[in-house]
Design an enzyme around this catalytic site. Structure first.
Site, PDB file in Angstrom:
ATOM      1  N   ASN A 156     -33.508   8.462 -48.051  1.00 59.13           N
ATOM      2  CA  ASN A 156     -33.727   8.858 -49.690  1.00 59.13           C
ATOM      3  C   ASN A 156     -32.432  10.155 -49.930  1.00 59.13           C
ATOM      4  OD1 ASN A 156     -34.457   9.290 -52.030  1.00 59.13           O
ATOM      5  ND2 ASN A 156     -36.648   9.414 -51.560  1.00 59.13           N
TER       6      ASN A 156
ATOM      7  N   LYS B   2     -32.528  12.093 -52.771  1.00 59.45           N
ATOM      8  CA  LYS B   2     -33.886  12.423 -53.754  1.00 59.45           C
ATOM      9  C   LYS B   2     -32.500  12.730 -54.551  1.00 59.45           C
ATOM     10  CE  LYS B   2     -37.499  13.278 -51.433  1.00 59.45           C
ATOM     11  NZ  LYS B   2     -39.096  13.801 -50.754  1.00 59.45           N
TER      12      LYS B   2
ATOM     13  N   HIS C 201     -41.231   5.706 -55.917  1.00 62.37           N
ATOM     14  CA  HIS C 201     -41.642   6.779 -55.003  1.00 62.37           C
ATOM     15  C   HIS C 201     -42.697   8.012 -55.597  1.00 62.37           C
ATOM     16  CE1 HIS C 201     -40.578  10.544 -53.092  1.00 62.37           C
ATOM     17  NE2 HIS C 201     -40.507   9.678 -51.961  1.00 62.37           N
TER      18      HIS C 201
ATOM     19  N   GLU D 225     -42.702  10.827 -56.259  1.00 59.40           N
ATOM     20  CA  GLU D 225     -42.125  11.579 -57.377  1.00 59.40           C
ATOM     21  C   GLU D 225     -41.750  11.248 -58.116  1.00 59.40           C
ATOM     22  OE1 GLU D 225     -38.991  13.163 -54.717  1.00 59.40           O
ATOM     23  OE2 GLU D 225     -41.073  14.171 -53.675  1.00 59.40           O
TER      24      GLU D 225
ATOM     25  N   GLU E 174     -45.959   6.543 -47.392  1.00 61.66           N
ATOM     26  CA  GLU E 174     -46.053   7.425 -47.805  1.00 61.66           C
ATOM     27  C   GLU E 174     -47.023   8.714 -48.130  1.00 61.66           C
ATOM     28  OE1 GLU E 174     -41.121   8.214 -47.645  1.00 61.66           O
ATOM     29  OE2 GLU E 174     -41.830   7.857 -50.706  1.00 61.66           O
TER      30      GLU E 174
ATOM     31  N   GLY F 160     -42.392  16.026 -47.264  1.00 55.86           N
ATOM     32  CA  GLY F 160     -41.381  17.119 -47.448  1.00 55.86           C
ATOM     33  C   GLY F 160     -42.274  18.243 -47.251  1.00 55.86           C
TER      34      GLY F 160
ATOM     35  N   SER G 187     -41.749  13.383 -44.068  1.00 55.90           N
ATOM     36  CA  SER G 187     -40.952  14.693 -42.911  1.00 55.90           C
ATOM     37  C   SER G 187     -40.920  13.683 -41.228  1.00 55.90           C
ATOM     38  CB  SER G 187     -42.374  15.420 -42.565  1.00 55.90           C
ATOM     39  OG  SER G 187     -43.064  15.907 -43.725  1.00 55.90           O
TER      40      SER G 187
HETATM   41  P1  PGA Z   1     -39.476  13.402 -46.320  1.00 54.95           P
HETATM   42  O1  PGA Z   1     -39.653  12.549 -48.046  1.00 54.95           O
HETATM   43  O2  PGA Z   1     -38.951  13.147 -44.820  1.00 54.95           O
HETATM   44  O3  PGA Z   1     -38.244  14.786 -46.937  1.00 54.95           O
HETATM   45  O4  PGA Z   1     -40.405  14.162 -46.213  1.00 54.95           O
HETATM   46  C1  PGA Z   1     -39.914  11.271 -47.645  1.00 54.95           C
HETATM   47  C2  PGA Z   1     -39.564  10.227 -49.284  1.00 54.95           C
HETATM   48  O5  PGA Z   1     -39.958  11.542 -49.429  1.00 54.95           O
HETATM   49  O6  PGA Z   1     -39.682   9.465 -48.984  1.00 54.95           O
END
Ligand code: PGA
Length: 252
Positions: free
Chosen positions: A9, A11, A95, A97, A167, A173, A213
């Protein structure tokens, strides 16, 4: 046997040219690859160019979101048919976010999942608890609510086509990955939910990714868990070498 699925992803990162460059780099590594599904989800602006780059390789294209209507006066939105036209076979839905920054509800997630399936796309449905919810012992309650509402009115044959991404919001992140045990516990809960709602066959079939992560150094331990079928990778998917290593280490 469930087929592993590793998705990147991206983003809100990368220009069109940068996206093409990553696509070219990944295509070199995964011109053919049979051990797992590999999906990359660049920003909307780069989808069709990246699609042309990875065509004929083992890499598939996904989008990061979409709207549930086919077309119309919905300024700023992208429809499922537009994504298919751009070469997408996958689409990330709900997601964290989208949920927490843009206020996306479980009801919207439900509509989007339905429409994605109707258009023959594979939706990746994201669920996960926030840190304060985990600290208050509410993880399973949150997952149950997101699953129940997100998959509301889904027949078994529809539900099994959805890929679920667990997640935990506190792991996204932050560099703070869930331990393999924490991931397994949540994944088992999700699989049990599918068994309770449908049956054993559906539970055995549905693929559940872990996200938060994920790095080349922790993917193998996560994948070693019985109910972890893949990963949804954010930050570490933005670099050809680290995403390549994640894919390779996932199927060791
Ligand atoms: P990250 O994000 O691997 O940077 O923690 C995962 C995601 O939001 O799908």
């Amino acid at each position: 046997m469930r087929r592993p699925i590793i998705a990147g992803n991206w983003k809100m990162h990368k220009t069109v040219q940068e996206s093409i460059d990553i696509g070219v780099g990944l295509k070199r590594k995964f011109y053919t690859f049979s051990e797992a599904d590999i999906v990359i989800c660049p920003p909307f602006t780069a989808l069709s160019k990246v699609s042309a780059v990875i065509m004929d390789s083992a890499i598939m294209l996904g989008a990061q979101d979409m709207y549930w209507e086919s077309e119309g006066a919905f300024t700023g939105e992208i429809s499922p048919s537009m994504l298919k036209d751009a070469g997408c076979r996958y689409v990330i839905i709900g997601h964290s976010e989208r949920r927490h920054i843009f206020g996306e509800t479980d009801e919207a997630v439900n509509k989007k999942l339905k429409v994605a399936l109707k258009h023959g796309m594979v939706p990746i449905m994201c669920i996960g608890e926030k840190l304060e919810e985990r600290d208050h012992g509410m993880t399973f309650e949150v997952l149950e609510k997101q699953l129940g509402r997100g998959l509301k009115d889904f027949a078994k044959d529809e539900a099994v086509r959805v890929v679920i991404a667990y997640e935990p919001v506190w792991a996204i992140g932050t560099g703070r990955t869930a331990t393999p045990q924490q991931a397994q516990e949540a994944h088992k809960f999700i699989r049990d939910f599918i068994e309770r709602t449908y049956d054993k066959e559906a539970a055995a079939k549905i693929r559940i990714q872990y996200g938060g992560s994920v790095k080349p150094g922790n993917i193998a331990q996560l994948m070693a868990q019985e109910d972890v079928d893949g990963a949804l990778v954010g930050g570490a998917s933005l670099d050809v070498n680290s995403f390549t290593e994640i894919v390779q280490n996932a199927v060791l």
